[in-house]
Write an enzyme that holds these catalytic residues in place. Structure first.
Site, mmCIF file in Angstrom:
data_model
loop_
_atom_site.group_PDB
_atom_site.id
_atom_site.type_symbol
_atom_site.label_atom_id
_atom_site.label_comp_id
_atom_site.label_asym_id
_atom_site.label_seq_id
_atom_site.Cartn_x
_atom_site.Cartn_y
_atom_site.Cartn_z
ATOM 1 N N ALA A 66 7.258 22.373 -3.991
ATOM 2 C CA ALA A 66 6.698 23.423 -3.308
ATOM 3 C C ALA A 66 6.870 24.905 -3.907
ATOM 4 O O ALA A 66 7.616 25.148 -4.778
ATOM 5 C CB ALA A 66 7.748 23.282 -2.116
ATOM 6 N N GLU A 114 8.155 14.278 -4.483
ATOM 7 C CA GLU A 114 8.071 14.001 -3.170
ATOM 8 C C GLU A 114 6.758 13.487 -3.017
ATOM 9 O O GLU A 114 6.375 12.367 -2.192
ATOM 10 C CB GLU A 114 8.685 14.767 -1.985
ATOM 11 C CG GLU A 114 10.131 15.005 -2.250
ATOM 12 C CD GLU A 114 10.445 16.169 -1.395
ATOM 13 O OE1 GLU A 114 10.134 17.417 -1.754
ATOM 14 O OE2 GLU A 114 11.496 16.042 -0.767
HETATM 15 C C1 HXC Z 1 6.109 28.305 -7.782
HETATM 16 C C2 HXC Z 1 6.238 27.883 -10.102
HETATM 17 C C3 HXC Z 1 7.049 26.869 -9.678
HETATM 18 C C4 HXC Z 1 7.288 26.426 -8.310
HETATM 19 C C5 HXC Z 1 6.718 26.818 -11.871
HETATM 20 N N1 HXC Z 1 6.229 27.980 -11.184
HETATM 21 N N2 HXC Z 1 7.206 26.047 -10.673
HETATM 22 N N3 HXC Z 1 5.758 28.978 -8.946
HETATM 23 N N4 HXC Z 1 6.740 27.338 -7.169
HETATM 24 N N5 HXC Z 1 7.771 25.348 -8.062
HETATM 25 C C6 HXC Z 1 5.404 28.970 -12.003
HETATM 26 C C7 HXC Z 1 6.406 29.795 -12.875
HETATM 27 O O1 HXC Z 1 7.025 30.885 -11.978
HETATM 28 C C8 HXC Z 1 5.525 30.458 -13.849
HETATM 29 O O2 HXC Z 1 4.651 31.435 -13.460
HETATM 30 C C9 HXC Z 1 4.790 29.244 -14.310
HETATM 31 O O3 HXC Z 1 4.699 28.408 -13.077
HETATM 32 C C10 HXC Z 1 4.952 28.539 -15.430
HETATM 33 O O4 HXC Z 1 6.466 28.200 -15.203
HETATM 34 P P1 HXC Z 1 7.700 28.265 -16.336
HETATM 35 O O5 HXC Z 1 8.773 28.229 -15.534
HETATM 36 O O6 HXC Z 1 7.356 29.589 -16.964
HETATM 37 O O7 HXC Z 1 7.423 27.057 -17.202
HETATM 38 P P2 HXC Z 1 8.623 26.336 -18.093
HETATM 39 O O8 HXC Z 1 9.701 27.504 -18.612
HETATM 40 O O9 HXC Z 1 7.970 25.471 -18.928
HETATM 41 O O10 HXC Z 1 9.370 25.549 -16.807
HETATM 42 C C11 HXC Z 1 8.886 24.555 -16.388
HETATM 43 C C12 HXC Z 1 9.891 24.043 -15.182
HETATM 44 C C13 HXC Z 1 10.134 25.486 -14.412
HETATM 45 C C14 HXC Z 1 11.068 23.579 -15.568
HETATM 46 C C15 HXC Z 1 9.206 22.868 -14.273
HETATM 47 O O11 HXC Z 1 8.783 26.257 -13.957
HETATM 48 C C16 HXC Z 1 10.764 25.137 -12.992
HETATM 49 O O12 HXC Z 1 12.153 24.682 -13.011
HETATM 50 N N6 HXC Z 1 10.197 25.264 -12.051
HETATM 51 C C17 HXC Z 1 10.573 25.036 -10.518
HETATM 52 C C18 HXC Z 1 11.061 23.486 -10.170
HETATM 53 C C19 HXC Z 1 11.497 23.612 -8.945
HETATM 54 O O13 HXC Z 1 12.688 24.158 -8.682
HETATM 55 N N7 HXC Z 1 11.090 22.735 -7.874
HETATM 56 C C20 HXC Z 1 11.531 22.482 -6.647
HETATM 57 C C21 HXC Z 1 10.816 23.585 -5.768
HETATM 58 S S1 HXC Z 1 11.558 23.431 -3.929
HETATM 59 P P3 HXC Z 1 4.888 32.994 -13.593
HETATM 60 O O14 HXC Z 1 3.466 33.659 -13.258
HETATM 61 O O15 HXC Z 1 6.144 33.312 -12.902
HETATM 62 O O16 HXC Z 1 5.191 33.187 -15.239
HETATM 63 C C22 HXC Z 1 10.583 22.249 -3.297
HETATM 64 C C23 HXC Z 1 10.970 21.488 -1.924
HETATM 65 C C24 HXC Z 1 11.691 22.457 -1.439
HETATM 66 O O17 HXC Z 1 9.773 21.511 -4.055
HETATM 67 C C25 HXC Z 1 12.153 21.872 -0.125
HETATM 68 C C26 HXC Z 1 12.753 23.226 0.902
HETATM 69 C C27 HXC Z 1 12.901 22.609 2.391
#
Ligand code: HXC
Length: 260
Positions: A66, A114
């Site tokens: 998300a 999911e």
């Molecule tokens: C918004 C995201 C994102 C996310 C990545 N990006 N994941 N933006 N939401 N979930 C964006 C980053 O901010 C960045 O943009 C660009 O995508 C590239 O990501 P990087 O982090 O620079 O890439 P990398 O270093 O290769 O790392 C990849 C990654 C990491 C390991 C996948 O991006 C990551 O950990 N993402 C978050 C994963 C996560 O936590 N997902 C769960 C979300 S919560 P910019 O412009 O900033 O450079 C969810 C449910 C929640 O899904 C339920 C709540 C009730």
């Protein structure tokens, strides 16, 4: 239909839906959600379409979750009052009777994992990585992760994934039963489309029935599930496609199915 965050193409009887925000690793914001719901509804309503494939654009991610940037400042009351995430499950999963496959090309994290698990099955590329890292953000899965992951891989792995937030690679995901096949990234879309074409060529009523039967296994006792299976089997024997399928077998030719 004009979409901004997803691409939708019809390839014969197969609908290919591509999450298309590669700059954000296909993070799922509310616009993506709305567009996916519309695309799945159109797929379901179009009698010429018999199977769908959902994938992510780029080589890095199916969907990294998300959209954290959209959720970061959202007040809790809004999450609660909007019943945040409820539409994903109710629209995409419950109203889509036709089969669809997730082709996971890279990260499938949080909501991305999911969403993939809402598919009827997952085909993953060798670089795919699955995870429920929400705990690191102070939250927890919100679109079925704790329930579908547990049903797919069992308590031990699901607890491990949810509590540590670690990622599972494609090999572990296949070994654990989360994905049905692992293929090289270059072959992923071709393999998923081929599987979808195979399903699309099946008698359509039987395809829906097979999907419903397997899903019933998660919702019923064994006795009720066996009864459901037997009754649906018996109903299918009344179909024109059953007559055609069996006749075609005996005549050693491919069946021509009408969905009746
Ligand atoms: C918004 C995201 C994102 C996310 C990545 N990006 N994941 N933006 N939401 N979930 C964006 C980053 O901010 C960045 O943009 C660009 O995508 C590239 O990501 P990087 O982090 O620079 O890439 P990398 O270093 O290769 O790392 C990849 C990654 C990491 C390991 C996948 O991006 C990551 O950990 N993402 C978050 C994963 C996560 O936590 N997902 C769960 C979300 S919560 P910019 O412009 O900033 O450079 C969810 C449910 C929640 O899904 C339920 C709540 C009730």
């Amino acid at each position: 239909m004009a979409f901004e965050t997803i691409l939708v193409e019809q390839k014969g009887a197969v609908t290919l839906i591509t999450l298309n925000r590669p700059q954000s690793l296909n993070a799922l914001n509310s616009q993506v959600l709305g567009e996916l719901i519309e695309a799945f509804a159109a797929f379901e309503a179009d009698a010429s379409q018999r199977c769908a494939v959902l994938t992510g654009s780029g080589e890095k991610a199916f969907a990294a979750g998300a959209d954290i940037k959209e959720m970061a400042d959202k007040p809790a009351a809004d999450f609660y009052n909007e019943d945040f995430f409820s539409k994903w499950t109710s629209h995409i999963v419950k109203t889509t009777r036709k089969p669809w496959i997730a082709a996971v090309n890279g990260f499938a994290l949080g909501g991305g994992c999911e969403l993939a698990m809402m598919a009827d099955f997952i085909i993953a590329s060798e670089n795919a990585k699955f995870g429920q890292p929400e705990i690191k953000l102070g939250v927890a899965p919100g679109m079925g992760g704790s329930q579908r992951l547990t049903r797919a891989v069992g308590k031990a792995k699901s607890m491990d994934m949810c509590l540590t937030g670690r990622m599972m690679d494609a090999t572990e995901a296949e070994r654990s039963g989360l994905v049905s096949r692992v293929v090289p990234l270059a072959d992923l879309l071709g393999e998923a489309l081929k599987a979808a074409e195979t399903i699309a060529a099946m008698p359509p009523m039987a395809a829906v029935a097979n999907k419903e039967m397997v899903n019933a296994a998660f919702e019923t006792t064994l006795d009720q599930g066996l009864l459901f299976e037997r009754r649906v089997f018996q109903v299918l024997t009344a179909s024109e496609d059953k007559a055609e399928g069996m006749k075609a077998f005996i005549e050693k030719r491919p069946g021509v199915f009408k969905g009746r």
